[in-house]
Design a protein around this motif. Sequence first.
Motif, short mmCIF file in Angstrom:
data_model
loop_
_atom_site.label_atom_id
_atom_site.label_comp_id
_atom_site.label_asym_id
_atom_site.label_seq_id
_atom_site.Cartn_x
_atom_site.Cartn_y
_atom_site.Cartn_z
N VAL A 331 -48.56 22.21 -18.36
CA VAL A 331 -48.35 23.41 -17.55
C VAL A 331 -48.33 24.67 -18.39
O VAL A 331 -48.51 25.78 -17.88
CB VAL A 331 -47.05 23.28 -16.73
N ASP A 332 -48.11 24.52 -19.72
CA ASP A 332 -48.12 25.71 -20.58
C ASP A 332 -49.53 26.26 -20.77
O ASP A 332 -49.70 27.40 -21.23
CB ASP A 332 -47.50 25.39 -21.93
N ARG A 333 -50.55 25.45 -20.41
CA ARG A 333 -51.93 25.91 -20.50
C ARG A 333 -52.56 26.08 -19.11
O ARG A 333 -53.77 26.03 -18.95
CB ARG A 333 -52.76 24.94 -21.33
N LEU A 334 -51.71 26.26 -18.10
CA LEU A 334 -52.17 26.49 -16.73
C LEU A 334 -52.34 27.99 -16.53
O LEU A 334 -51.35 28.74 -16.49
CB LEU A 334 -51.14 25.91 -15.74
N TYR A 335 -53.59 28.44 -16.39
CA TYR A 335 -53.88 29.87 -16.36
C TYR A 335 -54.43 30.36 -15.01
O TYR A 335 -54.45 31.57 -14.79
CB TYR A 335 -54.89 30.23 -17.44
N GLY A 336 -54.91 29.49 -14.12
CA GLY A 336 -55.55 29.95 -12.90
C GLY A 336 -55.14 29.17 -11.68
O GLY A 336 -54.79 27.99 -11.75
N LEU A 337 -55.18 29.85 -10.52
CA LEU A 337 -54.90 29.22 -9.23
C LEU A 337 -55.87 29.80 -8.20
O LEU A 337 -55.90 31.01 -7.99
CB LEU A 337 -53.46 29.48 -8.78
N GLY A 338 -56.66 28.93 -7.58
CA GLY A 338 -57.59 29.35 -6.55
C GLY A 338 -57.15 28.88 -5.18
O GLY A 338 -56.82 27.71 -4.99
N THR A 339 -57.14 29.79 -4.20
CA THR A 339 -56.74 29.48 -2.82
C THR A 339 -57.77 30.04 -1.86
O THR A 339 -58.70 30.74 -2.25
CB THR A 339 -55.35 30.06 -2.51
N ASP A 340 -57.58 29.75 -0.56
CA ASP A 340 -58.50 30.24 0.46
C ASP A 340 -58.12 31.62 0.98
O ASP A 340 -58.80 32.15 1.87
CB ASP A 340 -58.58 29.25 1.62
N GLY A 341 -57.03 32.18 0.49
CA GLY A 341 -56.63 33.52 0.92
C GLY A 341 -55.75 33.54 2.15
O GLY A 341 -55.48 34.63 2.69
N ALA A 342 -55.28 32.39 2.62
CA ALA A 342 -54.39 32.36 3.79
C ALA A 342 -53.05 33.00 3.45
O ALA A 342 -52.65 33.10 2.28
CB ALA A 342 -54.20 30.92 4.26
N ALA A 343 -52.34 33.41 4.48
CA ALA A 343 -51.08 34.12 4.27
C ALA A 343 -50.06 33.26 3.56
O ALA A 343 -49.30 33.74 2.72
CB ALA A 343 -50.53 34.58 5.62
N VAL A 344 -50.01 31.95 3.87
CA VAL A 344 -49.03 31.08 3.22
C VAL A 344 -49.33 30.94 1.73
O VAL A 344 -48.42 30.67 0.93
CB VAL A 344 -49.01 29.70 3.92
N MET A 345 -50.59 31.14 1.34
CA MET A 345 -50.97 31.02 -0.07
C MET A 345 -50.77 32.33 -0.83
O MET A 345 -50.34 32.33 -1.99
CB MET A 345 -52.42 30.58 -0.17
N THR A 346 -51.09 33.43 -0.21
CA THR A 346 -51.11 34.71 -0.93
C THR A 346 -50.01 35.66 -0.47
O THR A 346 -50.10 36.87 -0.71
CB THR A 346 -52.48 35.38 -0.74
N GLY A 347 -48.99 35.15 0.20
CA GLY A 347 -47.90 36.00 0.67
C GLY A 347 -47.25 36.77 -0.49
O GLY A 347 -46.97 36.19 -1.55
#
Length: 469
Positions: A331-347
């Motif tokens: 997890v110390d090399r976890l740099y990115g997170l991709g989502t679909d842009g839904a409100a629950v994801m990008t709130g």
Amino acid sequence: MIPRSTPPVRAAIAWRETKNGEDDVNLEDADTKPVVSEDAGTTSQSTEGEAAGPSVVEAAAGPSVEAGAGPSVIQAAAGPSVVQAGADSKHRHSGWNPDWLKMPQFKNWLYLTQHGMLCRICRQHKPPIKKGPLKWAFIEVGILVFRKDYIERHISSEPHQYSVKHQVSLASGYSVMQAFEPTVIMEHEAVIGGFKCLYWLVKNEMAHHTNYPKLLSLAQLLGCDYFENLKVDQRNNYQSHRIVDEMLEILAEIVESPILEEIRSSQAISLEVDETTDVSVNRQLDLHVRHLDKEGYVFNHFLDLVTLEDGKADSVVAAIKSVLQKKDLPVDRLYGLGTDGAAVMTGRLNGVAKQLTDSFPKLVSVACAAHRLALACKDASNAVRYMANFRNHLQGLHLFFRNSANRSATLSAAATTLGLNDLKVKEVKDTRWLSQHLAVQNLQRNLPAVLAALAEEATTRKCPVAKGL
């Protein structure tokens, strides 16, 4: 006291039941219990040891079973309940016959104890019980019905044949594993072949529970005879759903291990997450991982599919952290997170991206550009009344034909009559950025057939919905 009129076989069984109730003796000690002769007054010790010739068996049987030594062991124990028929009787003789120990087919394994007749070889090698009674006769339960056909039946039984093979291998100087090595190799080859067939089904996205037995049968028809070794018996054949699921888990571990090793050695990793539902309408979280190899190439792999209790941000975050911990990802090399842009994801306050960023400060969240563009186009078209009505008409056409098999048949017949391609009316989805374009393109190619089908429904069946469309 059992009456003398009781037949000898039933009397022996009845004595066994009453004797079990009065004085139950552990059969494990049956081979070391003293056998007492009523007339001779002598005691013999029967011990279970190496497979021996007649002398060993006779010694194990003791003087109580010698001819002319007086009443047999069971007669002495049962008393007058087991009756020897006289010379002028029409009934057959019953009871223990000491001459059985002198017969070649019996003398090497048969012996008598106070619990009945037992098999020396089977009790020595203890064959596994695959099916049938919980306790095998002659092995774990002594036989008190003294009949020669019972003894002969035991010779042809599967446990006795198993024990004889082990005894022969030991007598010839080979170990049990060496004696059965060819069989083990053939079974191992058959299991490997089964794994290959199952892997082929999974790679080609075919129903494995349904097609796996059929694929094995096809392989046997093509000459793979070693698959016969998978059929242990009628119920065990390596084809049940439970066995197939276990084989899938083994395949998954073998395929997944090198991929996880590559991910753990990567300098940078990122996650792609999305929510979906299965055929049972259970909420699922789909996780993919992207990572760099040593040469800087990007690879994308499926990571896991997790069932969610609900669609809240807290549940999604807990599921993601659980998968990262279970897979032991850095997890110390976890740099990115991709989502679909839904409100629950990008709130902004309590979304999934916000909570993960608080836990992993280096994380950068990116919403899917295609999803955001599709949603922006949808919001922009809603501001134009004509575009909103046009999209609603496209969706209404799709639902009109999809919800009725008769209407779909009418559309297909109209397309065939007009010489057009049999194309279905496509659905319009706001989150599918090409769905509206495909729906318009399909309707443009198939418009004469759609109009003809709607006219048929409106005139013949008097459908008001078709008339309105």
